[in-house]
Scaffold this motif. Structure first.
Motif, PDB file in Angstrom:
ATOM      1  N   TYR A   1      -3.707 -20.385   0.666  1.00 16.75           N
ATOM      2  CA  TYR A   1      -2.290 -20.035   0.624  1.00 16.75           C
ATOM      3  C   TYR A   1      -1.852 -19.557  -0.753  1.00 16.75           C
ATOM      4  N   THR A   2      -2.328 -20.215  -1.812  1.00 12.80           N
ATOM      5  CA  THR A   2      -1.935 -19.782  -3.154  1.00 12.80           C
ATOM      6  C   THR A   2      -2.589 -18.460  -3.537  1.00 12.80           C
ATOM      7  N   GLY A   3      -3.545 -18.014  -2.754  1.00  9.40           N
ATOM      8  CA  GLY A   3      -4.171 -16.714  -3.010  1.00  9.40           C
ATOM      9  C   GLY A   3      -3.196 -15.561  -2.981  1.00  9.40           C
ATOM     10  N   VAL A   4      -1.984 -15.799  -2.441  1.00 11.40           N
ATOM     11  CA  VAL A   4      -0.974 -14.736  -2.392  1.00 11.40           C
ATOM     12  C   VAL A   4      -0.614 -14.244  -3.791  1.00 11.40           C
ATOM     13  N   ILE A   5      -0.832 -15.056  -4.820  1.00 11.36           N
ATOM     14  CA  ILE A   5      -0.507 -14.618  -6.183  1.00 11.36           C
ATOM     15  C   ILE A   5      -1.385 -13.446  -6.610  1.00 11.36           C
ATOM     16  N   TYR A   6      -2.527 -13.276  -5.942  1.00 12.22           N
ATOM     17  CA  TYR A   6      -3.423 -12.169  -6.271  1.00 12.22           C
ATOM     18  C   TYR A   6      -3.081 -10.894  -5.514  1.00 12.22           C
ATOM     19  N   LEU A   7      -2.045 -10.933  -4.673  1.00  6.81           N
ATOM     20  CA  LEU A   7      -1.738  -9.776  -3.837  1.00  6.81           C
ATOM     21  C   LEU A   7      -1.586  -8.489  -4.642  1.00  6.81           C
ATOM     22  N   PRO A   8      -0.820  -8.453  -5.739  1.00  7.36           N
ATOM     23  CA  PRO A   8      -0.721  -7.195  -6.495  1.00  7.36           C
ATOM     24  C   PRO A   8      -2.065  -6.701  -7.019  1.00  7.36           C
ATOM     25  N   LEU A   9      -2.914  -7.636  -7.469  1.00  7.42           N
ATOM     26  CA  LEU A   9      -4.224  -7.238  -7.995  1.00  7.42           C
ATOM     27  C   LEU A   9      -5.118  -6.703  -6.881  1.00  7.42           C
ATOM     28  N   VAL A  10      -5.094  -7.348  -5.710  1.00  9.42           N
ATOM     29  CA  VAL A  10      -5.900  -6.877  -4.589  1.00  9.42           C
ATOM     30  C   VAL A  10      -5.415  -5.502  -4.131  1.00  9.42           C
ATOM     31  N   LEU A  11      -4.105  -5.322  -4.071  1.00  9.09           N
ATOM     32  CA  LEU A  11      -3.551  -4.023  -3.683  1.00  9.09           C
ATOM     33  C   LEU A  11      -3.976  -2.930  -4.666  1.00  9.09           C
ATOM     34  N   LEU A  54       0.834  -1.202   0.000  1.00  6.15           N
ATOM     35  CA  LEU A  54       0.000   0.000   0.000  1.00  6.15           C
ATOM     36  C   LEU A  54       0.867   1.250   0.000  1.00  6.15           C
ATOM     37  N   ARG A  55       1.961   1.216   0.765  1.00  8.49           N
ATOM     38  CA  ARG A  55       2.872   2.361   0.779  1.00  8.49           C
ATOM     39  C   ARG A  55       3.444   2.603  -0.623  1.00  8.49           C
ATOM     40  N   GLU A  56       3.825   1.536  -1.302  1.00 12.23           N
ATOM     41  CA  GLU A  56       4.354   1.674  -2.659  1.00 12.23           C
ATOM     42  C   GLU A  56       3.328   2.280  -3.609  1.00 12.23           C
ATOM     43  N   ARG A  57       2.052   2.146  -3.278  1.00 12.89           N
ATOM     44  CA  ARG A  57       0.991   2.684  -4.121  1.00 12.89           C
ATOM     45  C   ARG A  57       0.526   4.062  -3.660  1.00 12.89           C
ATOM     46  N   LYS A  59      -6.288   0.336  -3.880  1.00 12.10           N
ATOM     47  CA  LYS A  59      -5.827   1.664  -4.271  1.00 12.10           C
ATOM     48  C   LYS A  59      -6.902   2.407  -5.060  1.00 12.10           C
ATOM     49  N   ARG A  60      -7.496   1.736  -6.055  1.00 16.13           N
ATOM     50  CA  ARG A  60      -8.523   2.387  -6.873  1.00 16.13           C
ATOM     51  C   ARG A  60      -9.711   2.823  -6.037  1.00 16.13           C
ATOM     52  N   ASN A  61     -10.150   1.953  -5.140  1.00 17.45           N
ATOM     53  CA  ASN A  61     -11.333   2.278  -4.353  1.00 17.45           C
ATOM     54  C   ASN A  61     -11.028   3.285  -3.246  1.00 17.45           C
ATOM     55  N   MET A  62      -9.792   3.375  -2.810  1.00 18.61           N
ATOM     56  CA  MET A  62      -9.418   4.403  -1.848  1.00 18.61           C
ATOM     57  C   MET A  62      -9.364   5.780  -2.502  1.00 18.61           C
ATOM     58  N   GLU A  63      -9.270   5.820  -3.813  1.00 17.00           N
ATOM     59  CA  GLU A  63      -9.195   7.105  -4.513  1.00 17.00           C
ATOM     60  C   GLU A  63     -10.560   7.614  -4.954  1.00 17.00           C
ATOM     61  N   ARG A  64     -11.607   6.843  -4.735  1.00 17.27           N
ATOM     62  CA  ARG A  64     -12.956   7.229  -5.183  1.00 17.27           C
ATOM     63  C   ARG A  64     -13.449   8.442  -4.405  1.00 17.27           C
TER      64      ARG A  64
END
Length: 326
Positions: free
Chosen positions: A307-317, A127-130, A321-326
Motif C-alpha cells: 500500500y505504501t508503494g503508492v509513494i513511488y507512483l510518480p517515479l514509476v510513471l 500517463l496522460r499528463e506525461r 514514460k522513458r521506456n515508452m520513448e525508446r
C-alpha cells in the motif's frame, strides 16, 4: 493509500474534451498470433487463454468525467452475462497545446482489485499528463460491466481471469485503430491483480511492445498460503466454497503466469516488487522474475509494502514514460 493524495489526483484531472473526428463505430481485426511453443505445459496454458482471431466492431463515445472517451467492444471469451461481455475502456487522451488529442504512443492500463479501480485511474491520468494516451480496461464484473451482478467467486475465478486476459489482449487492437494512436509502440501496465493479468497477456504473444508489472508475481498457489489482507480474504472465501488444497492448486494453475513467463521478452519487461509486501510477498516477485529471466535493471525493488508503494507512483510513471520513448 492516502485519501488526500487520491482526492488531489482526481480533483486536478483535466476535464473531458468535446472530441472531433471521433469514430462512433469502427471495424477491428484481432492480431493475436499463436507461434510455435515447444513446452507442452505452456502450450496447454495458451490453449486456455487464446481464442480464434476474428474481426469485431468497437464503439466510442465522448465521456463526461476525468477521462475523455469510452470505448466498448465484445469480449473474445464471453461469460454468458450480456453486460459483462461488453468490454469497457476508459480512454485518457494526451493533448496538444490547443487542448485537442494529439498523435502519441499509448499504454493500456489494467487496474487493481479495488471496486473503485482507483490506482488504475491514477496511472491513466498520470500517463496522460506525461504525453501518452492511456486506456484503462475495466476487468470483468468491474465498473460498467458489473451491473447488478455479484462478482463470481469459487470455481468461476479462473474463468473470469481467463476472460480478463483475453479482453486486455484484444484491447490492444481496439486502441491502435484509433486515429490519434501511434501504433509503433503500445505499452501494457497492470497493478496487483491487474499485474497478474498483464504478466499473462504479455506472454501470450508479442502484441504489446513493453510490459510493466507492478506488485505482482508468480506461484499463485504458494502466495495463497502466505499472502495477507486481500489474499487472505480470498483464501477464506475459496475455503468456504470447498476449494483448498489440490482443488485450489488446479484452479490457480489455469492462470499461473510462470507457466508462460519464459515467453516474455526480458528486455521489454519491467517488474516492480515491494520488499515489505505482505499481500504479494517479495519472494513471489522473485519467482516471476526468474521465470521471465529478468535482470536487476528489469526487476526493480521498492522500499515499501503493498500500500505504501503508492509513494513511488510518480517515479514509476516517469520510468514508464522513458521506456515508452525508446
Amino acid at each position: 493509500m492516502s485519501a488526500i493524495f487520491v482526492l488531489m489526483c482526481l480533483t486536478f484531472a483535466e476535464p473531458s474534451l468535446e472530441l472531433t473526428h471521433l469514430p462512433r463505430e469502427y471495424e477491428v481485426k484481432d492480431t493475436l498470433q499463436r507461434d510455435e511453443e515447444p513446452n507442452a505445459d505452456a502450450r496447454a496454458c495458451l490453449d486456455g487463454l487464446c481464442w480464434n482471431p476474428s474481426s469485431f466492431k468497437a464503439q466510442t463515445s465522448p465521456a463526461n468525467g476525468p477521462h475523455d472517451v469510452w470505448i466498448t467492444f465484445p469480449s473474445p471469451l464471453p461469460s454468458g452475462h450480456t453486460k459483462n461481455d461488453v468490454v469497457v475502456i476508459e480512454g485518457s487522451l494526451a493533448k496538444d497545446k490547443s487542448g485537442q488529442p494529439k498523435k502519441a504512443r499509448a499504454v493500456v492500463v489494467v487496474h487493481e482489485s479495488g471496486s473503485g479501480m482507483t490506482v488504475g485511474k491514477l496511472f491513466a491520468s498520470g500517463l496522460r499528463e506525461r504525453g501518452l494516451h492511456a486506456f484503462m480496461v475495466q476487468m470483468p464484473y468491474y465498473g460498467l460491466r458489473r451491473g447488478d451482478q455479484k462478482r463470481p467467486t469459487g470455481p468461476q475465478v479462473s474463468s473470469v481471469m481467463r476472460q480478463a486476459i483475453a479482453d486486455v489482449r484484444r484491447a490492444r487492437d481496439a486502441v491502435t485503430t484509433l486515429p490519434w494512436v501511434e501504433s509503433d509502440h503500445i505499452g501494457l501496465q497492470g497493478t496487483s491483480l491487474g499485474g497478474f493479468i498483464v504478466a499473462n497477456v504479455g506472454a501470450v504473444d508479442h502484441g504489446y511492445d513493453s510490459t510493466f508489472i507492478l506488485l505482482a508475481g508468480g506461484d499463485l498457489f504458494g502466495m495463497m498460503q502466505t499472502g495477507k489482507r486481500e489474499v487472505a480474504q480470498f483464501r477464506r472465501e475459496l475455503s468456504e466454497a470447498g476449494i483448498e488444497g489440490e482443488k485450489l492448486k488446479q484452479l490457480l494453475h489455469v492462470v499461473e503466469p510462470t507457466r508462460i513467463a519464459h515467453r516474455l521478452r526480458p528486455e521489454h519487461t519491467w517488474l516492480y516488487s515491494a520488499l515489505a509486501d505482505q499481500v504479494v510477498p517479495f519472494e513471489n516477485g522473485l519467482v516471476l522474475a526468474k521465470a521471465a529471466q529478468l535482470d536487476k535493471q528489469h526487476h526493480i525493488s521498492l522500499i515499501a509494502d503493498h500500500y505504501t508503494g503508492v509513494i513511488y507512483l510518480p517515479l514509476v510513471l516517469d520510468h514508464i514514460k522513458r521506456n515508452m520513448e525508446r
